[in-house]
Design an enzyme around this catalytic site. Structure first.
Site, PDB file in Angstrom:
ATOM      1  CE  LYS A 122     -48.294 -49.324  20.673  1.00 53.96           C
ATOM      2  NZ  LYS A 122     -47.126 -49.487  21.566  1.00 53.96           N
TER       3      LYS A 122
ATOM      4  CE  LYS B  83     -48.375 -38.726  21.933  1.00 55.97           C
ATOM      5  NZ  LYS B  83     -47.001 -39.140  22.251  1.00 55.97           N
TER       6      LYS B  83
ATOM      7  CE  LYS C  74     -44.693 -42.161  27.780  1.00 53.40           C
ATOM      8  NZ  LYS C  74     -44.860 -41.596  26.440  1.00 53.40           N
TER       9      LYS C  74
ATOM     10  CB  THR D  21     -40.661 -40.065  17.248  1.00 51.15           C
ATOM     11  OG1 THR D  21     -41.210 -41.294  17.748  1.00 51.15           O
ATOM     12  CG2 THR D  21     -41.168 -38.909  18.083  1.00 51.15           C
TER      13      THR D  21
ATOM     14  CG  ASN E 166     -35.852 -42.680  18.825  1.00 52.14           C
ATOM     15  OD1 ASN E 166     -36.862 -42.064  18.516  1.00 52.14           O
ATOM     16  ND2 ASN E 166     -35.457 -43.758  18.174  1.00 52.14           N
TER      17      ASN E 166
ATOM     18  CB  SER F 177     -46.204 -48.060  17.945  1.00 53.56           C
ATOM     19  OG  SER F 177     -44.923 -47.940  18.514  1.00 53.56           O
TER      20      SER F 177
HETATM   21  N1  LIG Z   1     -39.011 -42.336  21.308  1.00 53.08           N
HETATM   22  C1  LIG Z   1     -40.218 -42.119  20.807  1.00 53.08           C
HETATM   23  O1  LIG Z   1     -40.660 -42.829  19.887  1.00 53.08           O
HETATM   24  C2  LIG Z   1     -41.069 -41.013  21.300  1.00 53.08           C
HETATM   25  C3  LIG Z   1     -40.598 -40.082  22.207  1.00 53.08           C
HETATM   26  N2  LIG Z   1     -41.393 -39.050  22.565  1.00 53.08           N
HETATM   27  C4  LIG Z   1     -40.925 -38.055  23.524  1.00 53.08           C
HETATM   28  O2  LIG Z   1     -39.764 -37.411  23.017  1.00 53.08           O
HETATM   29  C5  LIG Z   1     -38.931 -37.017  24.111  1.00 53.08           C
HETATM   30  C6  LIG Z   1     -37.545 -37.602  23.913  1.00 53.08           C
HETATM   31  O3  LIG Z   1     -37.672 -39.018  23.841  1.00 53.08           O
HETATM   32  P1  LIG Z   1     -36.533 -39.938  23.216  1.00 53.08           P
HETATM   33  O4  LIG Z   1     -35.805 -39.194  22.171  1.00 53.08           O
HETATM   34  O5  LIG Z   1     -37.162 -41.223  22.921  1.00 53.08           O
HETATM   35  O6  LIG Z   1     -35.609 -40.136  24.489  1.00 53.08           O
HETATM   36  P2  LIG Z   1     -34.045 -40.439  24.531  1.00 53.08           P
HETATM   37  O7  LIG Z   1     -33.780 -40.965  25.881  1.00 53.08           O
HETATM   38  O8  LIG Z   1     -33.636 -41.233  23.350  1.00 53.08           O
HETATM   39  O9  LIG Z   1     -33.403 -38.981  24.366  1.00 53.08           O
HETATM   40  C7  LIG Z   1     -33.647 -37.929  25.258  1.00 53.08           C
HETATM   41  C8  LIG Z   1     -32.681 -36.824  24.920  1.00 53.08           C
HETATM   42  O10 LIG Z   1     -32.968 -35.687  25.729  1.00 53.08           O
HETATM   43  C9  LIG Z   1     -31.750 -35.242  26.306  1.00 53.08           C
HETATM   44  N3  LIG Z   1     -32.007 -34.477  27.514  1.00 53.08           N
HETATM   45  C10 LIG Z   1     -32.404 -34.906  28.732  1.00 53.08           C
HETATM   46  N4  LIG Z   1     -32.505 -33.857  29.571  1.00 53.08           N
HETATM   47  C11 LIG Z   1     -32.153 -32.765  28.853  1.00 53.08           C
HETATM   48  C12 LIG Z   1     -32.049 -31.383  29.152  1.00 53.08           C
HETATM   49  N5  LIG Z   1     -32.314 -30.904  30.357  1.00 53.08           N
HETATM   50  N6  LIG Z   1     -31.642 -30.539  28.161  1.00 53.08           N
HETATM   51  C13 LIG Z   1     -31.355 -30.997  26.929  1.00 53.08           C
HETATM   52  N7  LIG Z   1     -31.445 -32.287  26.590  1.00 53.08           N
HETATM   53  C14 LIG Z   1     -31.837 -33.156  27.545  1.00 53.08           C
HETATM   54  C15 LIG Z   1     -30.962 -36.509  26.550  1.00 53.08           C
HETATM   55  O11 LIG Z   1     -29.601 -36.185  26.768  1.00 53.08           O
HETATM   56  P3  LIG Z   1     -28.487 -37.330  26.944  1.00 53.08           P
HETATM   57  O12 LIG Z   1     -28.266 -37.852  25.545  1.00 53.08           O
HETATM   58  O13 LIG Z   1     -27.333 -36.591  27.483  1.00 53.08           O
HETATM   59  O14 LIG Z   1     -29.066 -38.351  27.871  1.00 53.08           O
HETATM   60  C16 LIG Z   1     -31.222 -37.215  25.220  1.00 53.08           C
HETATM   61  O15 LIG Z   1     -30.376 -36.695  24.206  1.00 53.08           O
HETATM   62  C17 LIG Z   1     -39.643 -37.510  25.367  1.00 53.08           C
HETATM   63  O16 LIG Z   1     -40.470 -36.491  25.863  1.00 53.08           O
HETATM   64  C18 LIG Z   1     -40.523 -38.644  24.855  1.00 53.08           C
HETATM   65  O17 LIG Z   1     -41.627 -38.894  25.679  1.00 53.08           O
HETATM   66  C19 LIG Z   1     -42.644 -38.866  22.043  1.00 53.08           C
HETATM   67  C20 LIG Z   1     -43.147 -39.747  21.148  1.00 53.08           C
HETATM   68  C21 LIG Z   1     -42.438 -40.945  20.767  1.00 53.08           C
HETATM   69  O1  LIG Z   2     -44.976 -46.013  20.218  1.00 58.29           O
HETATM   70  C1  LIG Z   2     -45.739 -46.027  21.159  1.00 58.29           C
HETATM   71  O2  LIG Z   2     -46.537 -46.905  21.373  1.00 58.29           O
HETATM   72  C2  LIG Z   2     -45.779 -44.888  22.164  1.00 58.29           C
HETATM   73  C3  LIG Z   2     -44.662 -43.910  22.084  1.00 58.29           C
HETATM   74  C4  LIG Z   2     -44.804 -42.936  23.211  1.00 58.29           C
HETATM   75  O3  LIG Z   2     -44.573 -43.292  24.338  1.00 58.29           O
HETATM   76  C5  LIG Z   2     -45.296 -41.615  22.937  1.00 58.29           C
HETATM   77  O4  LIG Z   2     -45.837 -41.354  21.865  1.00 58.29           O
HETATM   78  O5  LIG Z   2     -45.172 -40.750  23.842  1.00 58.29           O
END
Ligand SMILES: NC(=O)C1=CN([C@@H]2O[C@H](COP(=O)(O)OP(=O)(O)OC[C@H]3O[C@@H](n4cnc5c(N)ncnc54)[C@H](OP(=O)(O)O)[C@@H]3O)[C@@H](O)[C@H]2O)C=CC1
Ligand SMILES: O=C(O)CCC(=O)C(=O)O
Length: 419
Positions: A56, A80, A92, A176, A207, A345
């Site tokens: 996953k 995790k 991944k 998240t 997100n 998920s």
């Molecule tokens: N989505 C999920 O359900 C999950 C996400 N994660 C982790 O959370 C993190 C974010 O994921 P997610 O929110 O989904 O991704 P998104 O693509 O939705 O958002 C990423 C955010 O990070 C910003 N960003 C990128 N580079 C930088 C930087 N150098 N400085 C500041 N901000 C930056 C982006 O900016 P901009 O808006 O300008 O592109 C955007 O706002 C990742 O590490 C992901 O693996 C972990 C678990 C689950």
């Molecule tokens: O929702 C999922 O299955 C995985 C989300 C994810 O990529 C993470 O937790 O880093």
């Protein structure tokens, strides 16, 4: 990992198995651009370990994606899922692309071609993708549709984080951020602190960061700084994420917020800031919700936050972690802090398999129950053994994986067990 293996007295067989990914799939995705030209994008799906169940993990679209990065992220997914006791292994996926340069149609063709390339190695009982950086419910919708077209049947359980109309779960979108807030709340309570007394800076407004910011603001935390990839904003008086999100959705960047005429935004009190400066603000909590390696041995000595929450995967490097430990700055680790996403998920996958769908309250209740149990176990272990929270979380996850490996016996893995 050596210290974790020592703690748990892990057998050599398990150490070898956990030392590298079980399967690395690579493809070159050829996609027709709107102007008729053809571009080829490298893509990966890495299935690290499936001892505890189907693998996953999300799919990331980013220009810096490499095989090594996807493999590392798949290892963290394995830990995790085990750390919060889900019946999943870890995987991944990623495509090396800057999705901001593609049109919507190009993005859809790219997303569908990813599924065509990896169709044979994913599935509801094999490997279940989800959203990650720069992917979302819309993209998951295209992907689940592509899979269904190839299969000539509905298979909603192949992907989670889908739109509700295609079998998504209520609550996955904010899971998240909501999970991270719950874990922070639990930690704050243990420190006998009150949310209203805490100043919070958040890196990343996608997100995970957006939902965390909105919910934390509603819970009384004082959000003083926010950043995205283009820059940061700061207000001593505190920021309200709701109008900022409207501005971000309109203009795609945060920093222009300072000059906007949105009546809810008090431009006089909101200042621009560099993304790097945000990491060094004097705040109570620094929340990292963007990418890996944001705090390293190069800047960890300048961090002034009282504590760090890792919503991103791997935002504090191993070297950075060492410096923060020496400085007694606690880090609430990614595999617990951001597990809310994969927990919901899992609930989505269960609903897909049952063909029955739950209310938001039912989903939230199950998320809260699991996180409360698993985060508390991690906090208790750290306290009892006087070890960092990350070490405790890893012990919790690795312990479950190596137990399952021992229960499999010694031959299955080598005979190509599970494919
Ligand atoms: N989505 C999920 O359900 C999950 C996400 N994660 C982790 O959370 C993190 C974010 O994921 P997610 O929110 O989904 O991704 P998104 O693509 O939705 O958002 C990423 C955010 O990070 C910003 N960003 C990128 N580079 C930088 C930087 N150098 N400085 C500041 N901000 C930056 C982006 O900016 P901009 O808006 O300008 O592109 C955007 O706002 C990742 O590490 C992901 O693996 C972990 C678990 C689950
Ligand atoms: O929702 C999922 O299955 C995985 C989300 C994810 O990529 C993470 O937790 O880093």
């Amino acid at each position: 990992m050596a210290d974790i293996y020592e703690w748990l007295e892990v057998a050599d067989d398990s150490r070898h198995r956990l030392g590298q990914p079980k399967r690395i799939h690579q493809a070159s995705l050829s996609v027709r651009m709107d102007d008729g030209s053809l571009r080829v994008f490298p893509a990966w799906r890495v299935q690290y370990d499936d001892t505890r169940g189907p693998t996953k993990g999300g799919i990331r679209f980013h220009p810096d994606v490499t095989e090594d990065e996807v493999a590392t992220l798949s290892f963290w997914m394995t830990l995790k899922c085990a750390a919060v006791d889900l019946p999943f292994g870890g995987a991944k996926g990623g495509i090396c692309v800057d999705p901001k340069t593609l049109s919507r149609m190009e993005l859809e063709r790219l997303s569908r071609s990813y599924i065509r390339a990896f169709h044979d190695v994913i599935g509801p009982e094999r490997d279940i993708p989800a959203p990650d950086v720069n992917t979302n419910a819309i993209i998951m919708g295209w992907m689940v549709d592509e899979y269904a077209q190839i299969e000539r049947r509905h298979v909603p359980g192949v992907i989670t984080g889908k739109p509700l109309g295609l079998g998504g779960s209520i609550g996955r979108e904010q899971a998240t951020g909501a999970g991270a807030l719950q874990v922070l709340d639990m930690w704050v309570k243990r420190q006998h602190q009150e949310p209203g007394d805490l100043r919070v800076a958040i890196q990343g407004f996608g997100n995970a960061g957006q939902h965390f910011a909105r919910l934390a603001h509603d819970a009384g935390y004082n959000i003083v700084a926010l950043s995205d990839s283009q820059g940061a904003i700061y207000s001593e008086e505190g920021l309200d994420p709701a109008p900022i999100l409207r501005h971000k959705n309109r203009t795609r960047e945060l920093k222009g917020m300072v000059y906007c005429d949105d009546s809810v935004c008090d431009a006089a009190q909101t200042q621009p800031l560099s993304g790097d400066d945000l990491l060094e603000l004097d705040v109570d909590v620094l929340v990292l919700a963007a990418l890996e390696n944001q705090i390293t041995d190069a800047n960890a000595d300048r961090v002034r936050a009282g504590a760090i929450v890792e919503i991103a995967n791997g935002p504090v490097s191993t070297g950075g972690d060492r410096v923060l430990q020496d400085r007694n700055i606690p880090v609430i680790p990614d595999i617990i802090a951001n597990a809310g996403g994969v927990i919901v998920s899992h609930l989505e996958w269960v609903q897909n398999r049952m063909g029955d769908y739950w209310s938001g309250e039912a989903v939230e209740k199950q998320l809260r129950r699991r996180l409360e149990r698993e985060a508390n176990a991690c906090f208790n272990l750290a306290e009892e053994k006087a070890i960092p929270l990350r070490t405790a979380a890893y012990i919790q996850g690795v312990g479950r994986i190596v137990d399952a490996m021992a229960q499999q016996g010694t031959q299955g893995y080598f005979n190509g067990h599970h494919g």
